[in-house]
Design a protein around this motif. Structure first.
Motif, PDB file in Angstrom:
ATOM      1  N   VAL A 242      -5.641  20.551  -7.521  1.00  0.00           N
ATOM      2  CA  VAL A 242      -5.655  19.330  -7.752  1.00  0.00           C
ATOM      3  C   VAL A 242      -5.860  18.505  -6.493  1.00  0.00           C
ATOM      4  CG1 VAL A 242      -4.330  17.108  -8.550  1.00  0.00           C
ATOM      5  CG2 VAL A 242      -4.025  19.269  -9.755  1.00  0.00           C
ATOM      6  N   ASP A 243      -6.666  17.419  -6.388  1.00  0.00           N
ATOM      7  CA  ASP A 243      -6.757  16.549  -5.222  1.00  0.00           C
ATOM      8  C   ASP A 243      -5.638  15.735  -4.784  1.00  0.00           C
ATOM      9  OD1 ASP A 243      -7.402  14.060  -3.646  1.00  0.00           O
ATOM     10  OD2 ASP A 243      -9.219  15.118  -3.790  1.00  0.00           O
ATOM     11  N   PRO A 244      -4.821  15.812  -3.622  1.00  0.00           N
ATOM     12  CA  PRO A 244      -3.736  15.246  -3.378  1.00  0.00           C
ATOM     13  C   PRO A 244      -3.610  13.883  -3.998  1.00  0.00           C
ATOM     14  CG  PRO A 244      -4.557  16.388  -1.592  1.00  0.00           C
ATOM     15  CD  PRO A 244      -5.685  16.600  -2.550  1.00  0.00           C
ATOM     16  N   GLU A 245      -4.843  13.148  -3.916  1.00  0.00           N
ATOM     17  CA  GLU A 245      -4.624  11.760  -4.320  1.00  0.00           C
ATOM     18  C   GLU A 245      -4.465  11.620  -5.738  1.00  0.00           C
ATOM     19  OE1 GLU A 245      -8.121   9.437  -2.892  1.00  0.00           O
ATOM     20  OE2 GLU A 245      -7.767   9.830  -1.022  1.00  0.00           O
ATOM     21  N   GLN A 246      -4.793  12.717  -6.425  1.00  0.00           N
ATOM     22  CA  GLN A 246      -4.860  12.734  -8.064  1.00  0.00           C
ATOM     23  C   GLN A 246      -3.272  13.371  -8.421  1.00  0.00           C
ATOM     24  OE1 GLN A 246      -7.719  15.394  -8.980  1.00  0.00           O
ATOM     25  NE2 GLN A 246      -9.227  13.478  -9.389  1.00  0.00           N
ATOM     26  N   GLN A 247      -2.580  13.707  -7.525  1.00  0.00           N
ATOM     27  CA  GLN A 247      -1.352  14.452  -7.911  1.00  0.00           C
ATOM     28  C   GLN A 247      -0.227  13.722  -8.512  1.00  0.00           C
ATOM     29  OE1 GLN A 247      -0.857  17.897  -7.540  1.00  0.00           O
ATOM     30  NE2 GLN A 247       0.878  17.534  -8.900  1.00  0.00           N
ATOM     31  N   ALA A 248      -0.168  12.382  -7.993  1.00  0.00           N
ATOM     32  CA  ALA A 248       0.840  11.412  -8.697  1.00  0.00           C
ATOM     33  C   ALA A 248       0.456  11.095  -9.978  1.00  0.00           C
ATOM     34  CB  ALA A 248       1.000  10.358  -7.640  1.00  0.00           C
ATOM     35  N   LEU A 249      -0.778  10.983 -10.250  1.00  0.00           N
ATOM     36  CA  LEU A 249      -1.228  10.609 -11.579  1.00  0.00           C
ATOM     37  C   LEU A 249      -0.804  11.523 -12.719  1.00  0.00           C
ATOM     38  CD1 LEU A 249      -4.723   9.214 -10.752  1.00  0.00           C
ATOM     39  CD2 LEU A 249      -2.625   7.805 -11.443  1.00  0.00           C
ATOM     40  N   ILE A 250      -0.791  12.929 -12.199  1.00  0.00           N
ATOM     41  CA  ILE A 250      -0.501  14.050 -13.230  1.00  0.00           C
ATOM     42  C   ILE A 250       0.812  14.728 -13.216  1.00  0.00           C
ATOM     43  CG2 ILE A 250      -3.121  14.216 -13.866  1.00  0.00           C
ATOM     44  CD1 ILE A 250      -2.755  16.951 -12.073  1.00  0.00           C
TER      45      ILE A 250
ATOM     46  N   GLU B 281       0.822  -1.304   0.178  1.00  0.00           N
ATOM     47  CA  GLU B 281      -0.066   0.069   0.068  1.00  0.00           C
ATOM     48  C   GLU B 281       0.713   1.310   0.047  1.00  0.00           C
ATOM     49  OE1 GLU B 281      -3.117   0.348  -0.594  1.00  0.00           O
ATOM     50  OE2 GLU B 281      -3.380  -1.739  -0.804  1.00  0.00           O
ATOM     51  N   GLU B 282       2.058   1.070   0.543  1.00  0.00           N
ATOM     52  CA  GLU B 282       2.903   2.294   0.543  1.00  0.00           C
ATOM     53  C   GLU B 282       3.209   2.790  -0.907  1.00  0.00           C
ATOM     54  OE1 GLU B 282       6.341   1.203   2.891  1.00  0.00           O
ATOM     55  OE2 GLU B 282       5.172   1.206   4.656  1.00  0.00           O
ATOM     56  N   HIS B 283       3.369   1.749  -1.742  1.00  0.00           N
ATOM     57  CA  HIS B 283       3.862   1.937  -3.152  1.00  0.00           C
ATOM     58  C   HIS B 283       2.783   2.142  -3.965  1.00  0.00           C
ATOM     59  CE1 HIS B 283       7.915   1.172  -2.052  1.00  0.00           C
ATOM     60  NE2 HIS B 283       7.694   0.137  -1.439  1.00  0.00           N
ATOM     61  N   ARG B 284       1.283   2.083  -3.672  1.00  0.00           N
ATOM     62  CA  ARG B 284       0.245   1.884  -4.583  1.00  0.00           C
ATOM     63  C   ARG B 284      -0.017   3.131  -5.376  1.00  0.00           C
ATOM     64  NH1 ARG B 284      -4.548  -0.976  -5.228  1.00  0.00           N
ATOM     65  NH2 ARG B 284      -4.189  -2.141  -3.286  1.00  0.00           N
ATOM     66  N   GLY B 285       0.227   4.152  -4.838  1.00  0.00           N
ATOM     67  CA  GLY B 285       0.072   5.448  -5.683  1.00  0.00           C
ATOM     68  C   GLY B 285       0.941   5.687  -6.777  1.00  0.00           C
ATOM     69  N   HIS B 286       2.369   5.296  -6.557  1.00  0.00           N
ATOM     70  CA  HIS B 286       3.357   5.440  -7.613  1.00  0.00           C
ATOM     71  C   HIS B 286       3.011   4.423  -8.501  1.00  0.00           C
ATOM     72  CE1 HIS B 286       7.363   4.772  -9.380  1.00  0.00           C
ATOM     73  NE2 HIS B 286       7.307   3.644  -9.091  1.00  0.00           N
ATOM     74  N   LEU B 287       2.878   3.057  -8.053  1.00  0.00           N
ATOM     75  CA  LEU B 287       2.521   2.005  -9.027  1.00  0.00           C
ATOM     76  C   LEU B 287       1.365   2.625 -10.099  1.00  0.00           C
ATOM     77  CD1 LEU B 287       2.894  -1.036  -6.826  1.00  0.00           C
ATOM     78  CD2 LEU B 287       4.593  -0.234  -8.373  1.00  0.00           C
ATOM     79  N   ARG B 288       0.288   2.776  -9.572  1.00  0.00           N
ATOM     80  CA  ARG B 288      -0.798   3.460 -10.549  1.00  0.00           C
ATOM     81  C   ARG B 288      -0.362   4.470 -11.111  1.00  0.00           C
ATOM     82  NH1 ARG B 288      -6.090   6.609  -9.176  1.00  0.00           N
ATOM     83  NH2 ARG B 288      -7.631   5.281 -10.630  1.00  0.00           N
ATOM     84  N   ALA B 289       0.493   5.240 -10.933  1.00  0.00           N
ATOM     85  CA  ALA B 289       1.005   6.330 -11.937  1.00  0.00           C
ATOM     86  C   ALA B 289       1.738   5.721 -12.979  1.00  0.00           C
ATOM     87  CB  ALA B 289       1.884   7.540 -10.962  1.00  0.00           C
ATOM     88  N   VAL B 290       2.514   4.651 -12.792  1.00  0.00           N
ATOM     89  CA  VAL B 290       3.237   4.086 -13.724  1.00  0.00           C
ATOM     90  C   VAL B 290       2.097   3.415 -14.580  1.00  0.00           C
ATOM     91  CG1 VAL B 290       4.917   2.024 -14.376  1.00  0.00           C
ATOM     92  CG2 VAL B 290       5.246   3.739 -12.306  1.00  0.00           C
ATOM     93  N   ALA B 291       1.342   2.754 -14.161  1.00  0.00           N
ATOM     94  CA  ALA B 291       0.368   2.226 -15.068  1.00  0.00           C
ATOM     95  C   ALA B 291      -0.405   2.886 -16.076  1.00  0.00           C
ATOM     96  CB  ALA B 291      -0.517   1.296 -14.173  1.00  0.00           C
ATOM     97  N   TYR B 292      -0.924   4.180 -15.221  1.00  0.00           N
ATOM     98  CA  TYR B 292      -1.635   5.059 -16.414  1.00  0.00           C
ATOM     99  C   TYR B 292      -1.016   5.597 -17.152  1.00  0.00           C
ATOM    100  CZ  TYR B 292      -4.421   9.440 -17.091  1.00  0.00           C
ATOM    101  OH  TYR B 292      -4.948  10.470 -17.586  1.00  0.00           O
TER     102      TYR B 292
END
Length: 290
Positions: A96-104, A12-23
């Motif tokens: 930008v919502d903090p949860e969206q920041q890594a995605l963009i 879970e510590e890496h989920r945000g980063h991994l989702r950004a890679v996959a996006y």
């Protein structure tokens, strides 16, 4: 805490980063979530006792999963069905919502994602992992079945395509908003010449209304010629950020009918990307708009 619970907590510590890679690899939020879930399944079954850098290991796992998904997508020729825009990340106009920041992060606008869609799967992997996430080529090479030097060449070819087709946009968000507001004003008033003045001569408009209903329009006067369409959208436009850049959401009552993203460079609009596919709009997370 059990071993599996400990592993899940670390994942879970890496989920945000991994989702950004996959996006960035897939341009699809649902497929990105699928890829991240597949990475968790692989982690839960793997022996990682010798893994020193779990984040790096998971990044390459997600990269390999995404590469397989891209190759499968290509073999099914899904991308031959007209213009298809990547999923937009829509945020409130004031931030930008903090949860969206890594995605963009890294200025991953829709225009860049559109260019990434044109790359061969291996090129996209090499570019995304190396240029956007600083993964070394000796770690990328096994994923694409090439030598590190060959993987470097893949990224280099992709980089040239990206720089040529999606140069870095203006970073001043306030200036972006001024240009978009001027565009909306001209559209509402049917001001053809006003629209032309705001558009780069080589502007492109990509419209995605659903499978086999996409449309591509090139050139300032040709794009401005769609003033009637833009006027309808402008009358119902709410300011928003789309992948971190100025754009708008058009609504009809409580229903979102389109999301428009603008790419602005040197004060001129170089690309307009409009998603109006009802099925895809219904799946977007628009909760940050209030």
């Amino acid at each position: 805490m059990t071993e599996n619970e400990f592993l899940a907590e670390r994942f879970e510590e890496h989920r945000g980063h991994l989702r950004a890679v996959a996006y960035r690899m897939l341009g699809s939020l649902s497929e990105a979530d699928d890829a991240v879930q597949e990475a968790w399944l692989k982690l839960s079954r793997a022996d990682i006792s010798e893994v020193g850098n779990l984040g790096g290991w998971l990044t390459t796992v997600v990269g390999r999963v995404c590469l397989d998904m891209l190759r499968s997508r290509t073999s099914r020729r899904e991308e031959q069905l007209g213009v298809r825009l990547p999923d937009p990340i829509v945020s409130a106009a004031d931030g930008v919502d903090p949860e969206q920041q890594a995605l963009i992060a890294d200025s991953v606008g829709l225009a860049l994602l559109v260019v990434l869609e044109t790359l061969a799967p291996a090129e996209r992997l090499a570019f995304v992992l190396h240029d956007l996430f600083a993964v070394p080529f000796d770690e990328i090479a096994p994923l694409v079945g090439r030598t590190p030097a060959a993987a470097r060449q893949l990224a280099s070819r992709a980089r040239r395509r990206v720089r040529g087709a999606a140069p870095a946009p203006d970073a001043d968000l306030a200036r972006q908003r001024e240009v978009v507001n001027a565009f909306l004003t001209a559209a509402r008033g049917g001001d053809f010449e006003g629209l032309v003045a705001l558009l780069d001569p080589d502007v492109v408009t990509r419209s995605d209304a659903g499978p086999q209903r996409g449309r591509l329009v090139h050139g300032a006067r040709e794009v401005a010629g769609r003033a009637t369409t833009f006027a309808r959208l402008a009358q119902r436009a709410r300011p928003a950020l789309v992948n971190g850049a100025a754009g708008f959401v058009a609504t009809s009552g409580d229903r979102v009918v389109s999301v428009a993203a603008f790419t602005i460079r040197a004060g001129k609009i170089t690309a307009i990307d409009i998603l109006s596919d009802p099925e895809r709009l219904a799946r977007l997370d628009l909760s940050s708009l209030g």
